[in-house]
Design a protein around this motif. Structure first.
Motif, PDB file in Angstrom:
ATOM      1  N   UNK A  83       0.840  -1.433  -0.091  1.00 52.60           N
ATOM      2  CA  UNK A  83       0.138   0.136   0.124  1.00 52.60           C
ATOM      3  C   UNK A  83       1.045   1.202  -0.015  1.00 52.60           C
ATOM      4  N   UNK A  84       2.000   1.046   0.599  1.00 50.08           N
ATOM      5  CA  UNK A  84       2.860   2.187   0.408  1.00 50.08           C
ATOM      6  C   UNK A  84       3.489   2.617  -0.871  1.00 50.08           C
ATOM      7  N   UNK A  85       3.931   1.675  -1.523  1.00 47.91           N
ATOM      8  CA  UNK A  85       4.260   1.575  -2.695  1.00 47.91           C
ATOM      9  C   UNK A  85       3.228   2.275  -3.702  1.00 47.91           C
ATOM     10  N   UNK A  86       1.833   1.977  -3.612  1.00 46.11           N
ATOM     11  CA  UNK A  86       0.846   2.158  -4.415  1.00 46.11           C
ATOM     12  C   UNK A  86       0.663   3.515  -4.002  1.00 46.11           C
ATOM     13  N   UNK A  87       0.406   4.054  -2.764  1.00 45.67           N
ATOM     14  CA  UNK A  87       0.269   5.507  -2.518  1.00 45.67           C
ATOM     15  C   UNK A  87       1.402   6.310  -3.236  1.00 45.67           C
ATOM     16  N   UNK A  88       2.440   5.951  -3.273  1.00 48.69           N
ATOM     17  CA  UNK A  88       3.486   7.077  -3.525  1.00 48.69           C
ATOM     18  C   UNK A  88       3.353   7.111  -4.912  1.00 48.69           C
ATOM     19  N   UNK A  89       3.044   6.356  -5.816  1.00 43.21           N
ATOM     20  CA  UNK A  89       2.800   6.480  -7.168  1.00 43.21           C
ATOM     21  C   UNK A  89       1.454   7.087  -7.613  1.00 43.21           C
ATOM     22  N   UNK A  90       0.178   6.921  -6.699  1.00 41.77           N
ATOM     23  CA  UNK A  90      -0.795   7.499  -7.077  1.00 41.77           C
ATOM     24  C   UNK A  90      -0.697   9.136  -7.114  1.00 41.77           C
ATOM     25  N   UNK A  91       0.201   9.382  -6.076  1.00 38.36           N
ATOM     26  CA  UNK A  91       0.323  10.991  -6.076  1.00 38.36           C
ATOM     27  C   UNK A  91       1.386  11.596  -7.010  1.00 38.36           C
TER      28      UNK A  91
END
Length: 444
Positions: A83-91
């Motif tokens: 989830x951390x990796x996903x949030x980083x890319x979504x931004x």
């Protein structure tokens, strides 16, 4: 936690939500294997949320979940590294008019994890990847026929496979005739098929392993047959990828296919799949050759950055934290506990756990030791009432020892009821409705 008595276990909100689902969505779910016909009548929970190895339904019940996301959520729900990796890319934005640098990084990460492949292309679902592999094989060989393993349940939603199932409505007969089948583990039968359709078979496609291990020399024998008959060997690693080893079954058994497809565990629930394989075959779908072009995979959302970031995080987690080994350890503990519980209740020959420890399934057999949807219904009802959501016993790494222990306790209670039904030679009084149904059937 849910009551232990299935007669008192009701899901009123889920029941209403299922009606709403059917009113707007054909089948009431976006995957047939998630349909409410796969669960006891009026006991198909609609999920609110999940964390780790647990999910909660909209009625407020908590379950220990197995087979999460049809085997896709192998690290547990909302895994922090993913989830951390996903949030980083979504931004940073998810989709652009040109390739993102994340596509390069994801390809490098994948090919480092699966070193038997030379190129990779990402997509959103397994069906697109397997169909692309079939298309490449046909283009490379100039042959029309696809040979698939008859003992493996699912390869694609596309016509070349679905036409072979009982749900073949809408598939032209001419398409069905181009797909032939071979039995798993039988090299002689496969060679006979290739000889019968000499120079017509473009590929052999199969899962390299499922609930049974490949017989000694079998995969190597298929490799030799494919080479000798000039067809492409395709491994469908949707399930075996990561669960058998980080590099899939090909990494575990040491037999290299020409093409392979990955998905499910690759994204830990995020939508990502992969077609990988030999450079000369994969490049037929590229630009750096002078031959006829193959329309391989071209998907608007195939390279969404957050899904590729999830895939990279999953692979890193598997390698750094020894996830495959943990899945096997958890599965071995669960299998031993379930077998002991079934034996202790006198149903060890009727509730049967099968498969590799990281990918356990169970069979429910009647008094004649034949597969039974009625006894499956009885078993599922008791599991649900005890807080176990288990269309299979496929583990995730988020399970703890207490989860396994509770599961075994509930299985023991279910097996006690199972014994009563066997003694009566009729499980009907314990079903409280219609039995669960097979996914593939001709009539709704």
């Amino acid at each position: 936690m849910n009551t232990e008595e299935s007669e008192e276990f009701l899901l009123p909100r889920s029941r209403l939500a299922n009606e709403r689902l059917h009113a707007m969505i054909p089948g009431g779910a976006h995957t047939y294997a998630k349909g409410d016909d796969q669960y006891p009548e009026n006991l198909a929970p609609v999920i609110s949320h999940g964390r780790g190895a647990h999910v909660w339904d909209i009625d407020g019940n908590r379950y220990i979940e197995y087979g999460s996301g049809l085997r896709s959520v192998s690290l547990g729900h909302a895994h922090p590294r993913v989830t951390e990796a996903v949030r980083r890319e979504i931004d940073r934005g998810s989709n652009f008019v040109r390739p993102s640098i994340v596509e390069v990084e994801a390809a490098e990460r994948f090919l480092a994890t699966v070193p038997t492949a030379e190129m990779v292309k990402f997509a959103k679902n397994g069906s697109d990847a397997t169909t692309a592999a079939v298309r490449l094989a046909r283009a490379a060989t100039g042959r029309p026929r696809v040979a698939l393993c008859a003992d493996h349940p699912f390869f694609s939603t596309d016509d070349w496979f679905i036409g072979t199932t009982p749900m073949s409505a809408g598939i032209p007969a001419a398409t069905n005739e181009l797909t032939v089948a071979f039995p798993y583990g039988d090299l002689a039968a496969t060679e006979e098929l290739l000889t019968r359709y000499r120079d017509e078979v473009a590929c052999l496609i199969l899962e390299p392993a499922t609930h049974t291990e490949p017989p000694p020399g079998y995969l190597a024998g298929l490799r030799e047959l494919a080479d000798r008959h000039g067809c492409v060997l395709i491994f469908d690693e949707m399930i075996t990828g990561l669960r058998w080893s980080e590099a899939g079954a090909q990494g575990l058994y040491g037999v290299v296919p020409d093409l392979s497809t990955f998905g499910k565990a690759l994204g830990n629930g995020f939508a990502v799949s992969a077609l990988a394989g030999r450079r000369d075959l994969m490049e037929l779908g590229g630009l750096r050759h002078s031959g006829e072009r193959v329309f391989l995979l071209s998907t608007t959302h195939g390279a969404e950055t957050h899904s590729l970031a999830a895939a990279m995080a999953v692979q890193t987690t598997y390698v750094e934290e020894g996830i495959t080994a943990r899945l096997h350890t958890l599965g071995e503990r669960l299998a031993a506990g379930v077998r002991d519980a079934a034996d202790s209740m006198g149903v060890g020959d009727h509730v049967v756990v099968r498969g590799r420890a990281s990918n356990l399934v169970f069979a429910t057999l009647d008094e004649n030791r034949q597969p039974s949807q009625q006894y499956r219904t009885l078993f599922l009802r008791r599991l649900l009432a005890g807080g176990i959501l288990a269309p299979s016993f496929v583990v995730s790494s988020a399970l703890g020892d207490a989860d396994i222990d509770h599961t075994v306790d509930v299985v023991a209670q279910a097996c006690a009821v199972y014994r009563k039904a066997l003694d009566a030679a009729d499980p009907t009084p314990w079903l409280a409705g219609r039995p669960v149904k097979p996914v593939f059937r001709r009539l709704a």
